[in-house]
Enzyme design. Structure first.
Site: not given
Ligand code: PEP
Length: 251
Positions: A9-11, A95, A97, A167, A173, A212, A233-234
């Site tokens: 997920n590049w956000k 998601h 967010e 999640e 994040g 994470s 994500g990251g």
């Molecule tokens: C996400 O945005 O779905 C996510 C899991 O982010 P991260 O891996 O950065 O925690």
């Protein structure tokens, strides 16, 4: 046996040059993987670029959101059929967010999920509790409500056409990953909840863990019985990290 899936997920990150460098870094490392699938979910403006760069490769692509409506006067929105025009196979739905920053409630998420299915897209449907909810002992109640909103609209068979992503909001994040046991406990609960509607769907349902995930912790998470891969994500923005995670899923 369920296949493993790793979705990035590049956000709201990236740019034309960065995306190209990232994909060129990822492709050689995931090319030979036979037992896991990899996906990247890019921001809308880059779907054409991602489609051009990934066509004919083993990496699929998707979007991070969609409208619940098929078309119409909805300024700024993007429909499921538009995503199909750019070759998307997946779309992230619900998601945290989106739920927290854009007020998407479970009913809206369910309508978006349905719109994705109607267009032949595979939703990556996110559920998960906040830290406050976990500390109040409400994790299962929260996750059940989020799941039930979708199964109430599309049934267990509809859910079975999607990928579920657990999640925990407190792990997204933050660098704070759920332990494999903590994640497994909720994944098992999700599978049990789905089994109450359909044992067959539950047995085949891909359930990803997100929060994470890194190259260094992916293997132990993916080794758990009910964890079928990750939503990343990251770490999906770093080619070497993402490749390591995809390779962990393919073991
Ligand atoms: C996400 O945005 O779905 C996510 C899991 O982010 P991260 O891996 O950065 O925690």
């Amino acid at each position: 046996m369920r296949r493993k899936l790793v979705a990035g997920n590049w956000k709201m990150h990236g740019g034309l040059a960065q995306n190209q460098a990232l994909l060129e870094g990822i492709l050689p490392g995931v090319k030979g993987l036979r037992t896991a699938d990899c996906v990247v979910c890019a921001p809308f403006p880059y779907l054409a670029q991602v489609q051009a760069l990934l066509k004919g490769t083993t990496v699929a692509w998707g979007a991070q959101n969609l409208s619940q409506h098929p078309s119409g006067a909805f300024t700024g929105e993007v429909s499921a059929s538009m995503l199909r025009d750019f070759g998307c196979r997946y779309v992230i739905v619900g998601h945290s967010e989106r739920r927290q920053l854009y007020g998407e409630d479970s009913a809206t998420v369910a309508r978006k999920f349905n719109a994705a299915l109607d267009a032949g897209l595979t939703p990556i449907f996110c559920v998960g509790e906040t830290l406050e909810q976990r500390e109040a002992g409400a994790t299962e109640k929260v996750v059940a409500e989020q799941l039930d909103a979708v199964t109430g609209l599309v049934g267990a068979a509809g859910l079975g056409r999607a990928v579920v992503a657990y999640e925990p909001v407190w792990a997204i994040g933050t660098g704070k990953t759920a332990t494999p046991d903590q994640a497994q406990e909720v994944h098992a609960f999700i599978r049990k909840r789905i089994a109450e509607s359909s044992a067959d769907v539950a047995a085949g349902q891909q359930i990803l863990y997100g929060g994470s995930v890194k190259g260094s912790n992916a293997k132990e998470l993916f080794a758990m019985a009910d964890i079928d891969g990750g939503l990343i994500g990251g770490a999906s923005l770093k080619a070497d990290e993402f490749v390591t995670i995809c390779q962990a899923a393919a073991q």
